[in-house]
Scaffold this motif. Structure first.
Motif, PDB file in Angstrom:
ATOM      1  N   ALA A  84     -42.928  63.138 -66.218  1.00 50.01           N
ATOM      2  CA  ALA A  84     -42.136  64.051 -65.377  1.00 50.01           C
ATOM      3  C   ALA A  84     -41.817  65.359 -66.082  1.00 50.01           C
ATOM      4  CB  ALA A  84     -40.847  63.360 -64.955  1.00 50.01           C
ATOM      5  N   ASP A  85     -41.821  66.435 -65.307  1.00 51.94           N
ATOM      6  CA  ASP A  85     -41.429  67.750 -65.824  1.00 51.94           C
ATOM      7  C   ASP A  85     -39.919  67.959 -65.738  1.00 51.94           C
ATOM      8  OD1 ASP A  85     -44.174  68.483 -66.158  1.00 51.94           O
ATOM      9  OD2 ASP A  85     -44.271  68.839 -63.991  1.00 51.94           O
ATOM     10  N   PHE A  86     -39.280  67.201 -64.841  1.00 54.15           N
ATOM     11  CA  PHE A  86     -37.829  67.282 -64.658  1.00 54.15           C
ATOM     12  C   PHE A  86     -37.343  65.918 -64.183  1.00 54.15           C
ATOM     13  CE2 PHE A  86     -34.145  67.967 -61.839  1.00 54.15           C
ATOM     14  CZ  PHE A  86     -33.263  68.547 -62.745  1.00 54.15           C
ATOM     15  N   ILE A  87     -36.150  65.538 -64.615  1.00 53.18           N
ATOM     16  CA  ILE A  87     -35.632  64.205 -64.321  1.00 53.18           C
ATOM     17  C   ILE A  87     -34.228  64.332 -63.756  1.00 53.18           C
ATOM     18  CG2 ILE A  87     -34.926  62.002 -65.347  1.00 53.18           C
ATOM     19  CD1 ILE A  87     -37.080  62.968 -67.640  1.00 53.18           C
ATOM     20  N   ILE A 105     -33.956  56.639 -70.680  1.00 53.57           N
ATOM     21  CA  ILE A 105     -34.630  57.779 -70.051  1.00 53.57           C
ATOM     22  C   ILE A 105     -35.074  58.793 -71.098  1.00 53.57           C
ATOM     23  CG2 ILE A 105     -34.289  59.811 -68.577  1.00 53.57           C
ATOM     24  CD1 ILE A 105     -32.383  58.088 -66.878  1.00 53.57           C
ATOM     25  N   SER A 106     -34.144  59.194 -71.938  1.00 54.57           N
ATOM     26  CA  SER A 106     -34.417  60.268 -72.895  1.00 54.57           C
ATOM     27  C   SER A 106     -35.419  59.854 -73.975  1.00 54.57           C
ATOM     28  CB  SER A 106     -33.122  60.750 -73.536  1.00 54.57           C
ATOM     29  OG  SER A 106     -32.477  59.692 -74.234  1.00 54.57           O
ATOM     30  N   ALA A 107     -35.456  58.555 -74.294  1.00 56.60           N
ATOM     31  CA  ALA A 107     -36.415  58.071 -75.289  1.00 56.60           C
ATOM     32  C   ALA A 107     -37.839  58.117 -74.756  1.00 56.60           C
ATOM     33  CB  ALA A 107     -36.059  56.653 -75.712  1.00 56.60           C
ATOM     34  N   ALA A 108     -38.006  57.948 -73.443  1.00 61.02           N
ATOM     35  CA  ALA A 108     -39.342  57.893 -72.845  1.00 61.02           C
ATOM     36  C   ALA A 108     -39.819  59.238 -72.304  1.00 61.02           C
ATOM     37  CB  ALA A 108     -39.351  56.864 -71.718  1.00 61.02           C
ATOM     38  N   ALA A 109     -38.909  60.169 -72.075  1.00 60.07           N
ATOM     39  CA  ALA A 109     -39.262  61.439 -71.439  1.00 60.07           C
ATOM     40  C   ALA A 109     -39.848  62.435 -72.428  1.00 60.07           C
ATOM     41  CB  ALA A 109     -38.029  62.044 -70.786  1.00 60.07           C
ATOM     42  N   ALA A 113     -38.491  68.230 -71.356  1.00 56.44           N
ATOM     43  CA  ALA A 113     -38.101  68.047 -69.956  1.00 56.44           C
ATOM     44  C   ALA A 113     -36.576  68.007 -69.843  1.00 56.44           C
ATOM     45  CB  ALA A 113     -38.698  66.764 -69.408  1.00 56.44           C
ATOM     46  N   ILE A 114     -36.020  68.815 -68.950  1.00 52.20           N
ATOM     47  CA  ILE A 114     -34.579  68.797 -68.690  1.00 52.20           C
ATOM     48  C   ILE A 114     -34.228  67.487 -67.974  1.00 52.20           C
ATOM     49  CG2 ILE A 114     -32.694  69.888 -67.393  1.00 52.20           C
ATOM     50  CD1 ILE A 114     -33.520  71.535 -69.774  1.00 52.20           C
ATOM     51  N   ILE A 115     -33.100  66.907 -68.378  1.00 49.23           N
ATOM     52  CA  ILE A 115     -32.597  65.697 -67.732  1.00 49.23           C
ATOM     53  C   ILE A 115     -31.259  66.033 -67.073  1.00 49.23           C
ATOM     54  CG2 ILE A 115     -31.802  63.328 -68.061  1.00 49.23           C
ATOM     55  CD1 ILE A 115     -33.628  63.191 -70.539  1.00 49.23           C
ATOM     56  N   GLY A 116     -31.165  65.799 -65.779  1.00 45.82           N
ATOM     57  CA  GLY A 116     -29.930  66.057 -65.044  1.00 45.82           C
ATOM     58  C   GLY A 116     -29.337  64.762 -64.524  1.00 45.82           C
ATOM     59  N   PRO A 134     -30.334  65.332 -76.954  1.00 48.82           N
ATOM     60  CA  PRO A 134     -29.252  65.588 -75.990  1.00 48.82           C
ATOM     61  C   PRO A 134     -29.070  67.061 -75.658  1.00 48.82           C
ATOM     62  CG  PRO A 134     -28.352  65.148 -78.164  1.00 48.82           C
ATOM     63  CD  PRO A 134     -29.819  64.850 -78.252  1.00 48.82           C
ATOM     64  N   GLU A 135     -29.724  67.936 -76.425  1.00 51.63           N
ATOM     65  CA  GLU A 135     -29.585  69.369 -76.159  1.00 51.63           C
ATOM     66  C   GLU A 135     -30.175  69.745 -74.806  1.00 51.63           C
ATOM     67  OE1 GLU A 135     -33.446  68.699 -78.352  1.00 51.63           O
ATOM     68  OE2 GLU A 135     -31.356  68.038 -78.610  1.00 51.63           O
ATOM     69  N   ARG A 136     -31.039  68.892 -74.214  1.00 52.16           N
ATOM     70  CA  ARG A 136     -31.659  69.221 -72.920  1.00 52.16           C
ATOM     71  C   ARG A 136     -30.991  68.476 -71.759  1.00 52.16           C
ATOM     72  NH1 ARG A 136     -36.108  65.415 -72.573  1.00 52.16           N
ATOM     73  NH2 ARG A 136     -35.718  63.722 -74.022  1.00 52.16           N
ATOM     74  N   CYS A 137     -29.836  67.841 -72.018  1.00 49.12           N
ATOM     75  CA  CYS A 137     -29.190  66.996 -71.011  1.00 49.12           C
ATOM     76  C   CYS A 137     -28.016  67.711 -70.338  1.00 49.12           C
ATOM     77  CB  CYS A 137     -28.695  65.703 -71.662  1.00 49.12           C
ATOM     78  SG  CYS A 137     -30.020  64.686 -72.368  1.00 49.12           S
ATOM     79  N   VAL A 138     -27.988  67.685 -69.013  1.00 47.60           N
ATOM     80  CA  VAL A 138     -26.944  68.368 -68.249  1.00 47.60           C
ATOM     81  C   VAL A 138     -26.476  67.477 -67.094  1.00 47.60           C
ATOM     82  CG1 VAL A 138     -27.934  70.639 -68.751  1.00 47.60           C
ATOM     83  CG2 VAL A 138     -28.546  69.464 -66.616  1.00 47.60           C
ATOM     84  N   VAL A 139     -25.363  67.862 -66.502  1.00 51.29           N
ATOM     85  CA  VAL A 139     -24.980  67.357 -65.186  1.00 51.29           C
ATOM     86  C   VAL A 139     -25.518  68.340 -64.158  1.00 51.29           C
ATOM     87  CG1 VAL A 139     -23.038  67.123 -63.582  1.00 51.29           C
ATOM     88  CG2 VAL A 139     -22.935  66.032 -65.822  1.00 51.29           C
ATOM     89  N   GLY A 140     -26.142  67.802 -63.114  1.00 49.65           N
ATOM     90  CA  GLY A 140     -26.539  68.601 -61.955  1.00 49.65           C
ATOM     91  C   GLY A 140     -25.943  67.916 -60.736  1.00 49.65           C
ATOM     92  N   HIS A 141     -24.693  68.259 -60.414  1.00 50.60           N
ATOM     93  CA  HIS A 141     -23.936  67.541 -59.380  1.00 50.60           C
ATOM     94  C   HIS A 141     -24.153  68.193 -58.014  1.00 50.60           C
ATOM     95  CE1 HIS A 141     -19.868  66.895 -57.262  1.00 50.60           C
ATOM     96  NE2 HIS A 141     -20.619  65.838 -57.038  1.00 50.60           N
ATOM     97  N   PRO A 142     -24.828  67.492 -57.089  1.00 49.39           N
ATOM     98  CA  PRO A 142     -25.114  68.044 -55.766  1.00 49.39           C
ATOM     99  C   PRO A 142     -24.089  67.584 -54.738  1.00 49.39           C
ATOM    100  CG  PRO A 142     -26.331  66.038 -56.022  1.00 49.39           C
ATOM    101  CD  PRO A 142     -25.456  66.158 -57.257  1.00 49.39           C
ATOM    102  N   PHE A 143     -24.354  67.921 -53.481  1.00 50.20           N
ATOM    103  CA  PHE A 143     -23.466  67.556 -52.382  1.00 50.20           C
ATOM    104  C   PHE A 143     -24.291  67.023 -51.223  1.00 50.20           C
ATOM    105  CE2 PHE A 143     -21.348  70.323 -55.185  1.00 50.20           C
ATOM    106  CZ  PHE A 143     -20.067  69.811 -55.271  1.00 50.20           C
ATOM    107  N   ASN A 144     -23.738  66.066 -50.533  1.00 49.59           N
ATOM    108  CA  ASN A 144     -24.444  65.353 -49.476  1.00 49.59           C
ATOM    109  C   ASN A 144     -24.384  66.117 -48.141  1.00 49.59           C
ATOM    110  OD1 ASN A 144     -25.779  63.068 -48.337  1.00 49.59           O
ATOM    111  ND2 ASN A 144     -23.831  62.379 -47.498  1.00 49.59           N
TER     112      ASN A 144
END
Length: 321
Positions: A84-87, A105-109, A113-116, A134-144
């Motif tokens: 994956a290019d993005f997770i 996730i991060s061990a296999a990616a 690749a950014i992980i959200g 962990p430098e590429r890890c973020v929260v990407g909080h969406p809305f339903n």
């Protein structure tokens, strides 16, 4: 190392309401999507949700090559994220679960690749604690519904690189979203803290017998909610101050903040209150199914979004303003 910002393959872990919304949005933007969810029956449930959302996405406009057939469901985390290019992770809100999940996730990616994470309140410094890179890890909080609503709150942890925040902004923007960088790690971030305050007051009004759930929803959807859809709270109150603007509004209505209009602490969730809320919302649903109501919601949201966009163009404003 530079992070990937032009993505072709989107990995989605978790396929509930939020996870399936991410899958629908990614598919609609012409991406290949690989999904994983360990729950029994997860794949057919996911495909059913995508099919229910697809008519709204067709009305909104699909990217070239967009197809539900580009969804692949796999059996393991590693299969899901390896190429994956993005997770985007959308697992249940449990710290122990997310800690374990993101370690895997991060061990296999790919390291670039950014992980959200779609978490609505857990702090990234906590659940990315055992993550690789962990430098590429973020929260990407969406809305339903994620596939229509553009807002996504981006939150970095203590070890998140500023470049990862910028990369996430580029990725989410390319997915047709409006990224909002939350400056500090705070529980609930921005939007959910506001929604939680309104929700608590609504429960008090039901609990005190002031109004039914339907009447409270009417107070929002025929009043403030219409203004919020295109102007928000602060700009709305600026206009309420007349030509003098916000300073006059604060002077005139500021003293009301001392009045006991609101409770803020939530009421106790007694059996009676729960029954009142369930009975009230059941009456609002009537004979309609959840799927039918979702389609109504989607069509109405598209109409509101299009109306706001058209009006902004008329007044020389961009849709993002």
């Amino acid at each position: 190392m530079p992070f990937i910002t032009e993505i072709k393959t989107f990995a989605a872990l978790g396929s509930g309401v939020i996870g399936s919304g991410w899958v629908a949005r990614a598919l609609a933007h012409g991406l290949d999507v690989i999904a994983w969810d360990p729950a029994p029956g997860a794949e057919p449930a996911l495909r059913k949700r995508i099919a229910n959302a697809w008519p709204a996405l067709e009305k909104q406009g699909l990217a070239p090559g967009a197809s539900q057939a580009r969804l692949k469901f796999v059996a393991t985390i590693e299969e899901c994220v390896r190429g994956a290019d993005f997770i985007q992770e959308s697992a249940p809100e449990r710290l122990d679960l997310k800690l374990d999940l993101h370690a895997k996730i991060s061990a296999a990616a790919k390291p670039e690749a950014i992980i959200g994470s779609s978490t609505s309140g857990l702090l990234p410094s906590k659940f990315y604690e055992s993550a690789t890179h962990p430098e590429r890890c973020v929260v990407g909080h969406p809305f339903n519904p994620v596939y229509l609503l553009p807002l996504v709150e981006i939150v970095g942890g203590k070890r998140t690189a500023p470049e990862a925040i910028e990369a996430a902004k580029v990725i989410y923007t390319a997915l047709g979203m409006r990224p909002l960088h939350v400056r500090k790690e705070v529980p609930g971030f921005i939007a959910d803290r506001l929604l939680e305050a309104l929700w608590r007051e609504a429960l008090h009004l039901v609990n005190d017998g002031v109004a039914t759930t339907g009447e409270i929803d009417d107070a929002i959807r025929f009043g403030a909610g219409l203004r919020w859809s295109f102007m928000g709270t602060f700009l709305t109150y600026t206009l309420a101050g007349g030509d003098a603007g916000m300073r006059h509004f604060m002077s005139q209505f500021g003293p009301a903040l001392k009045l006991p209009w609101t409770y803020l602490p939530a009421p106790e969730l007694t059996d009676k209150l729960i029954d009142d809320v369930v009975d009230g919302t059941s009456a609002q649903l009537g004979e309609r199914s959840i799927a039918a109501l979702e389609r109504y919601r989607d069509d109405t949201l598209l109409a509101v979004l299009e109306a706001v966009k058209s009006s902004k163009q008329t007044h020389g404003m961009s849709f993002g303003e």
